[in-house]
Write a protein that holds these residues in place. Structure first.
Motif, short mmCIF file in Angstrom:
data_model
loop_
_atom_site.label_atom_id
_atom_site.label_comp_id
_atom_site.label_asym_id
_atom_site.label_seq_id
_atom_site.Cartn_x
_atom_site.Cartn_y
_atom_site.Cartn_z
N ARG A 1 -9.67 -12.37 2.63
CA ARG A 1 -10.27 -12.07 3.93
C ARG A 1 -11.61 -12.77 4.11
N ILE A 2 -11.94 -13.06 5.36
CA ILE A 2 -13.28 -13.50 5.73
C ILE A 2 -13.91 -12.36 6.53
N ALA A 3 -15.14 -12.01 6.16
CA ALA A 3 -15.85 -10.94 6.87
C ALA A 3 -17.06 -11.51 7.59
N ALA B 1 1.22 -14.44 -0.51
CA ALA B 1 0.62 -13.44 -1.39
C ALA B 1 -0.89 -13.60 -1.56
N ALA B 2 -1.44 -14.76 -1.28
CA ALA B 2 -2.88 -14.96 -1.43
C ALA B 2 -3.65 -14.73 -0.13
N GLY B 3 -2.93 -14.46 0.96
CA GLY B 3 -3.58 -14.23 2.25
C GLY B 3 -4.10 -12.81 2.38
N GLY B 4 -4.69 -12.50 3.53
CA GLY B 4 -5.27 -11.18 3.72
C GLY B 4 -4.25 -10.07 3.67
N VAL B 5 -3.14 -10.22 4.40
CA VAL B 5 -2.09 -9.19 4.43
C VAL B 5 -1.33 -9.16 3.10
N GLY B 6 -0.99 -10.34 2.60
CA GLY B 6 -0.23 -10.43 1.36
C GLY B 6 -0.99 -9.92 0.16
N SER B 7 -2.28 -10.24 0.06
CA SER B 7 -3.06 -9.80 -1.10
C SER B 7 -3.13 -8.27 -1.17
N ALA C 1 -15.00 -2.82 2.69
CA ALA C 1 -14.53 -1.66 3.46
C ALA C 1 -13.92 -2.09 4.78
N ALA C 2 -14.55 -3.08 5.43
CA ALA C 2 -14.02 -3.56 6.71
C ALA C 2 -12.62 -4.14 6.55
N ALA C 3 -12.34 -4.68 5.36
CA ALA C 3 -11.04 -5.31 5.10
C ALA C 3 -10.01 -4.32 4.58
N LEU C 4 -10.38 -3.07 4.40
CA LEU C 4 -9.45 -2.10 3.82
C LEU C 4 -8.46 -1.54 4.84
N HIS C 5 -8.86 -1.49 6.08
CA HIS C 5 -8.15 -0.66 7.04
C HIS C 5 -6.77 -1.19 7.45
N ILE C 6 -6.70 -2.19 8.30
CA ILE C 6 -5.42 -2.61 8.88
C ILE C 6 -4.47 -3.18 7.83
N GLY C 7 -4.95 -4.14 7.02
CA GLY C 7 -4.09 -4.78 6.05
C GLY C 7 -3.54 -3.83 5.00
N TYR C 8 -4.39 -2.97 4.50
CA TYR C 8 -3.96 -2.03 3.46
C TYR C 8 -3.14 -0.89 4.03
N GLN C 9 -3.50 -0.44 5.23
CA GLN C 9 -2.66 0.58 5.86
C GLN C 9 -1.27 0.02 6.15
N THR C 10 -1.22 -1.22 6.64
CA THR C 10 0.06 -1.87 6.89
C THR C 10 0.86 -1.97 5.60
N GLY C 11 0.20 -2.39 4.53
CA GLY C 11 0.88 -2.49 3.25
C GLY C 11 1.38 -1.15 2.74
#
Length: 325
Positions: free
Chosen positions: A312-314, A141-147, A110-120
């Motif tokens: 992502r790393i949490a 493509a394998a990074g946090g933003v790319g994935s 959930a913590a990883a859903l916000h910025i990266g997925y909203q940006t995407g």
């Protein structure tokens, strides 16, 4: 409480210090949150270096994205209000901007859903107008933003080409669902994209890297294609040749997601509802490659800064006591 503090700018592993500090007191319109998980973003490294567009006063606690718990026990997503960031046991956030955490995801996801997925989502749908059947090219493509962009592209019905650096990241990109994976260390990106698209190129290109990646994008973008610029992880900001955009008939679109917080916050709520629905049916699921205790945050931020991570790393404070995330 314990919190990581940055007293001077520099590399995260050198300037982040874990200290005992007073629990922050929320200001007007703010809320105190117990940090259940804090996702590490590249901007956290830039904050440490003093290179981000926002420069909080020293000392500050980095951590721009968390899954937290309110005093009445609700699980929420938030962007902490610096200087009281998320790499701590407690953080402060604007009460009006917190969002309910999707039930389908655990704290770290959930913590990883916000910025990266909203940006995407904003980049692919709001800015580029990605349509089912189009070809989407994702750099890193394998990074946090790319994935996140890969998963969102597949959920939208696009054919996804992922560009990565190295065999390990290529394997991750395939697991994420990329239809074509190009290892930039072993293949010619431009030639491989043209081959994969029959010479046509990609309709939408998602670029969080800049530098050489942007130069490649301009050479493989399709007629009426759209290049979405979301960041410069390479450290090099390209200078687009506008005459080239004119001759090839493509668009270069900038995306600064944070602006929607002030310009049109209702769109962020709408986007979150879309992402929650996608998560509920399993169409998207943040790739959390590692969960570390609070004491491991500085090393983890440095790994993200060095570009050696996948997904992502949490940072999960409860892991300090051996509890599950």
């Amino acid at each position: 409480m314990q919190a990581w503090q940055v007293h001077e700018n520099g590399e995260p592993s050198e300037v982040m210090r874990l200290e005992d500090v007073e629990t922050p007191t929320p200001g007007d319109g703010q809320i105190l949150l117990k940090v259940r998980a804090a996702n590490i973003n590249f901007p956290d490294a830039l904050l440490c270096r003093g290179q981000y567009q926002v420069r909080p006063p020293l000392p500050f606690t980095p951590g721009v994205e968390i899954c937290g718990e309110t005093e009445d026990g609700r699980r929420v997503l938030a962007n902490p209000a610096l200087p009281y960031g998320g790499f701590a046991e407690y953080a402060v956030a604007d009460a009006a901007a917190v969002l309910p955490a999707p039930e389908a995801l655990d704290d770290a996801e959930a913590a990883a859903l916000h910025i990266g997925y909203q940006t995407g989502w904003f980049g692919l749908h709001r800015r580029a107008g990605l349509e089912a059947g189009e070809t989407l090219l994702v750099h890193a493509a394998a990074g946090g933003v790319g994935s996140a962009a890969v998963q969102l592209g597949k959920a939208a019905g696009a054919r996804v080409i992922g560009v990565v650096g190295g065999a390990d990241k290529a394997a991750v990109a395939r697991e994420l669902g990329c239809d074509v994976v190009i290892d930039r260390r072993a293949e010619n990106v431009i030639g491989a994209v043209k081959e994969a698209t029959g010479g046509r190129g990609a309709d939408v290109i998602y670029d969080p890297v800049g530098g050489e990646a942007y130069a490649q994008s301009a050479k493989v973008v399709a007629f009426e294609g759209r290049i979405v610029v979301v960041g410069f992880a390479s450290g090099t900001i390209p200078s687009p040749a506008l005459n080239h955009a004119l001759v090839k008939n493509y668009s270069v679109l900038g995306l600064h997601w944070g602006l929607y917080n002030t310009k049109n916050p209702k769109l962020i709520q709408h986007c979150h509802e879309q992402l929650t629905e996608l998560a509920a049916r399993g169409a998207i699921k943040p790739l959390v490659s590692e969960r570390v205790p609070l004491s491991g945050a500085a090393v983890a931020v440095q790994k993200v800064a060095d570009g050696v991570t996948t997904g992502r790393i949490a940072v999960v404070p409860s892991l300090e006591n051996g509890a599950a995330a």
